[in-house]
Design a protein around this motif. Sequence first.
Motif, PDB file in Angstrom:
ATOM      1  N   VAL A  57       0.855  -1.193   0.000  1.00  8.30           N
ATOM      2  CA  VAL A  57       0.000   0.000   0.000  1.00  8.30           C
ATOM      3  C   VAL A  57       0.885   1.235   0.000  1.00  8.30           C
ATOM      4  O   VAL A  57       1.867   1.319   0.746  1.00  8.30           O
ATOM      5  N   ALA A  58       0.560   2.190  -0.840  1.00  2.91           N
ATOM      6  CA  ALA A  58       1.398   3.367  -1.026  1.00  2.91           C
ATOM      7  C   ALA A  58       1.430   4.236   0.225  1.00  2.91           C
ATOM      8  O   ALA A  58       0.454   4.311   0.982  1.00  2.91           O
ATOM      9  N   GLU A  59       2.556   4.896   0.446  1.00  6.60           N
ATOM     10  CA  GLU A  59       2.680   5.861   1.533  1.00  6.60           C
ATOM     11  C   GLU A  59       2.068   7.193   1.092  1.00  6.60           C
ATOM     12  O   GLU A  59       2.052   7.537  -0.101  1.00  6.60           O
ATOM     13  N   VAL A  60       1.555   7.934   2.053  1.00  7.47           N
ATOM     14  CA  VAL A  60       0.999   9.233   1.739  1.00  7.47           C
ATOM     15  C   VAL A  60       2.090  10.091   1.094  1.00  7.47           C
ATOM     16  O   VAL A  60       3.243  10.082   1.504  1.00  7.47           O
ATOM     17  N   GLY A  61       1.729  10.777   0.031  1.00  7.67           N
ATOM     18  CA  GLY A  61       2.693  11.573  -0.710  1.00  7.67           C
ATOM     19  C   GLY A  61       3.271  10.871  -1.915  1.00  7.67           C
ATOM     20  O   GLY A  61       3.947  11.498  -2.739  1.00  7.67           O
ATOM     21  N   ASP A  62       3.018   9.565  -2.060  1.00 11.83           N
ATOM     22  CA  ASP A  62       3.510   8.811  -3.214  1.00 11.83           C
ATOM     23  C   ASP A  62       2.776   9.296  -4.463  1.00 11.83           C
ATOM     24  O   ASP A  62       1.558   9.139  -4.587  1.00 11.83           O
ATOM     25  N   ALA A  63       3.511   9.885  -5.384  1.00 10.87           N
ATOM     26  CA  ALA A  63       2.896  10.450  -6.586  1.00 10.87           C
ATOM     27  C   ALA A  63       2.795   9.444  -7.722  1.00 10.87           C
ATOM     28  O   ALA A  63       2.302   9.774  -8.806  1.00 10.87           O
ATOM     29  N   THR A  64       3.245   8.199  -7.498  1.00  9.25           N
ATOM     30  CA  THR A  64       3.244   7.207  -8.575  1.00  9.25           C
ATOM     31  C   THR A  64       2.240   6.091  -8.347  1.00  9.25           C
ATOM     32  O   THR A  64       2.125   5.189  -9.172  1.00  9.25           O
ATOM     33  N   ALA A  65       1.523   6.118  -7.246  1.00 10.45           N
ATOM     34  CA  ALA A  65       0.646   5.007  -6.881  1.00 10.45           C
ATOM     35  C   ALA A  65      -0.585   4.936  -7.783  1.00 10.45           C
ATOM     36  O   ALA A  65      -0.968   5.917  -8.430  1.00 10.45           O
ATOM     37  N   THR A  66      -1.220   3.744  -7.780  1.00 12.11           N
ATOM     38  CA  THR A  66      -2.482   3.539  -8.483  1.00 12.11           C
ATOM     39  C   THR A  66      -3.593   3.461  -7.455  1.00 12.11           C
ATOM     40  O   THR A  66      -3.532   2.665  -6.521  1.00 12.11           O
ATOM     41  N   GLY A  67      -4.592   4.301  -7.607  1.00  8.33           N
ATOM     42  CA  GLY A  67      -5.728   4.285  -6.692  1.00  8.33           C
ATOM     43  C   GLY A  67      -7.004   3.993  -7.441  1.00  8.33           C
ATOM     44  O   GLY A  67      -7.118   2.979  -8.113  1.00  8.33           O
ATOM     45  N   GLY A  68      -7.967   4.882  -7.304  1.00  8.25           N
ATOM     46  CA  GLY A  68      -9.209   4.723  -8.030  1.00  8.25           C
ATOM     47  C   GLY A  68     -10.354   4.272  -7.158  1.00  8.25           C
ATOM     48  O   GLY A  68     -10.192   3.923  -5.989  1.00  8.25           O
ATOM     49  N   LEU A  69     -11.545   4.282  -7.744  1.00 11.24           N
ATOM     50  CA  LEU A  69     -12.772   3.933  -7.047  1.00 11.24           C
ATOM     51  C   LEU A  69     -13.033   2.438  -7.160  1.00 11.24           C
ATOM     52  O   LEU A  69     -12.823   1.835  -8.215  1.00 11.24           O
ATOM     53  N   VAL A  70     -13.508   1.843  -6.068  1.00 16.44           N
ATOM     54  CA  VAL A  70     -13.863   0.424  -6.068  1.00 16.44           C
ATOM     55  C   VAL A  70     -15.277   0.274  -5.530  1.00 16.44           C
ATOM     56  O   VAL A  70     -15.699   1.003  -4.629  1.00 16.44           O
ATOM     57  N   ARG A  71     -15.997  -0.702  -6.077  1.00 23.45           N
ATOM     58  CA  ARG A  71     -17.391  -0.930  -5.687  1.00 23.45           C
ATOM     59  C   ARG A  71     -17.790  -2.358  -6.013  1.00 23.45           C
ATOM     60  O   ARG A  71     -17.553  -2.826  -7.132  1.00 23.45           O
ATOM     61  N   PRO A  72     -18.405  -3.082  -5.057  1.00 25.05           N
ATOM     62  CA  PRO A  72     -18.976  -4.381  -5.413  1.00 25.05           C
ATOM     63  C   PRO A  72     -20.167  -4.160  -6.335  1.00 25.05           C
ATOM     64  O   PRO A  72     -21.148  -3.507  -5.963  1.00 25.05           O
ATOM     65  N   GLY A  73     -20.063  -4.649  -7.556  1.00 24.82           N
ATOM     66  CA  GLY A  73     -21.075  -4.368  -8.563  1.00 24.82           C
ATOM     67  C   GLY A  73     -22.310  -5.221  -8.416  1.00 24.82           C
ATOM     68  O   GLY A  73     -22.354  -6.196  -7.665  1.00 24.82           O
ATOM     69  N   ALA A  74     -23.333  -4.856  -9.164  1.00 23.53           N
ATOM     70  CA  ALA A  74     -24.595  -5.593  -9.143  1.00 23.53           C
ATOM     71  C   ALA A  74     -24.565  -6.797 -10.066  1.00 23.53           C
ATOM     72  O   ALA A  74     -25.470  -7.629 -10.020  1.00 23.53           O
ATOM     73  N   GLN A  75     -23.538  -6.905 -10.896  1.00 23.25           N
ATOM     74  CA  GLN A  75     -23.507  -7.940 -11.923  1.00 23.25           C
ATOM     75  C   GLN A  75     -22.571  -9.080 -11.541  1.00 23.25           C
ATOM     76  O   GLN A  75     -21.355  -8.879 -11.349  1.00 23.25           O
TER      77      GLN A  75
END
Length: 796
Positions: A510-528
């Motif tokens: 897991v990236a450290e705060v301030g890491d400008a190279t990390a991959t994040g994004g939104l996650v959600r358990p989908g309905a499908q």
Amino acid sequence: MHEHRAHTLALLLSLALAVGWTAAAGETAAGADAGPRQFSGIYPHLARFNGGGECGIGALVPWADRLWLVTYPPHATHGSADKLTAIDAGLQATERPESVGGTHACRLLHRESNQLFIGPYAIAADGTVRAIDLHQLVGRMTAVARHLTDPANKVYYYDMEGAVYEVDVHSLAVTRLFAKPVPGWHGKGAYTAQGHLVIANNGDVPSGDAQVHSLAPLPAASAEDAGVLAEWDGHDWHIVARRQFTDVTGPGGIAGAPDDAAPLWAIGWDKRSVLLALRDGGAWSMFRLPKASHAFDPHHGWFTEWPRIREVGDGHLLMAMHGMLYEFPRGFRAGATAGIVPLSSHLRYLTDFCAWNGHLVLASDDASIMQNPLAGASQSNLWFGTWDALRGFGPRTGWGGPWQRDAVAAGAWSDPFLVGGFPRRVLHLVNHGDAPVVVTVQADGAGDGRWADWRAVAVPAHGYVPTILPAALAAPWLRLASDRAATLTAYFHLGDDAPRSSDEAAFAGVAEVGDATATGGLVRPGAQDGLLQWLPRGPGGTSGYHEIDGAMHAHTPAADRSAEVEKLCAVRTDFSVDAASVVMTQDGQRWRLPRGDARFDHAGALGWPRGIREVCSERFLMDIHGSFYEMPREHGLPLIRPVCSHHKAIADYCSWRGLLVLSGVRADAAADAHVVRFGAAGALWFGMVDDLWRLGKPVGRGGPWLDSAVAAGAPSDPYLMTGYDRKTLTLRHDQPAPLAITVEVDIDHHGWVTYGVLSVPAGQPLVLTFPEGYSAHWIRCTAAQDCKASAQLVYE
């Protein structure tokens, strides 16, 4: 099992049209084809879904060379799409064709017929399944118990709405004995022992418009009366307690009482603490234990499923109640009450547990979609681990007591309260009356009922006296009595000797705060189709839309649902920061929390991190300024407890297939036991929610004031105090003479008491280090005159 909300989310239950899949090159998770993956003991391929507003695993039993389970939706009294499922030794799950569904959580091993009754099913020793007719057995079956007069041929079924049925174990013929014999609603437990059928419910809110008159009515006499513990001797019903009770069992567990002399146990709670009722030799007695969480507390009882006491192998009985796990002694009875050992607190919403195939297995209610649009489908899963692993969950912390602003008669002993097994302990005594009292504290050193005076504590009129319990006081139980009639509070805060140590290896990816190279994004358990929706974001912005399946493969579907994810999962900032501390607001009231790393003051490279989100059903997590907290769905911020502190750039998190999913992974993180890489899309972290305790112990700095303009007599905002072990308060002001500052604490969520009135010198700080073991929920300060002042706390 929450009937009141199921209809509100009908749109979220509609099935999506089938889509064409195009797996992106290189997006298969490393090692995913080598067999079922597991993360922290959770196998994503075993997740259960039902298309309903909730999909808890109601019962879990090893039988006929399989592990059997049933799931439940919120309010299905005549069946549903839920399945009876059997899991084999190879961890392959089979949904049985005999399934009739429904909202059920009961189980009994019937000795004479050699059958397992689980939900509405009777399963023979060879695995043959028969289903009871749900046109006859109508309701939500929460317990099945042995019969009083014909145990070889009949069993009792207990319905959440309150009905009691009799079922023939051979023909499965059903007879309804009672529509609703006792008051209260939301039926939970039932057990037969000592010639009585004992039943329990944990609410007072009827289902729908049902109006059924009880045979043994006992209307609520006060605002806190809810639920019931009641018994039937085959002729008459008797109310034991008008309180919220859940499981009823004994040393025979799900096989029933081994003989007529065996004791019976029931667990419940009231506003003060957890309740443990004992029936032994025909007599009832009551004991009290701490609450580790307030997420289970609401009066309606809907957020409490399913506390249990159950054997889990190697002679261990496990009790799960109000966020705490205990080892429970099989021989617990009158005169032999020692041996309840707190193991850990937990976040996972446990429903049942057992030993199977060399594992301790915990079932749960992981994610519901009721009032939770951030989840697209309800789902739950199993955890496979060991007894010793339970100790690695959360710390042994809790609160509660025998009195809470109660009218106490002179010389009347309180219920015994459990203090054994908690290394750090403080007893808060508050006298709400006009005359001083002396409270005598007695200890039962061996749990044999032989009480001895430990200490007499003088409490002045309208006074507050905290008492640290020394380590030398090794008794499991304490009880208290006042020398005169008075209105008193006696409330304990109990803690661990050391918070859980951080596990840097588990969270290394897991990236450290301030890491400008990390991959994040939104996650959600989908309905499908049980898929995880993921909208990755990196330094260059979003990188497509992906869906991950139970085999840990990522796909780029033909239908791009990124707009759906963006809309439903938009991140908002749930807090603000000023010079003094973190500020959150609920219902117009400001609450203050410690600050973490200063870099959390601003949005990072991945944007603002997710703040508040429901992860375990009907309770929230909060990731606020570098600390995770548990927050109950009802009453919210005042009842939070800290889980951990960290320096991680966690962009988003959710529950999916029973797993905790974190986005915000280092660009160079290698695939490991938690990190799964999905080619150019980046990576995600997978584990279980109770892994968070190992992210780092709760720490922080801040307070209600920092060079703040303070008005005389105006209390500061409340500042969080609970859950931190080493606490130092520093007070300053700008006045030319010493200034009185009153420090108050909230010990029980029912008002403030004065810890001390401190004379703070001019021109220099006053530093107060709280005694080891001292704890309260919140702290606030009040100055005697207008000034600029600072009140800052360091939690190390």
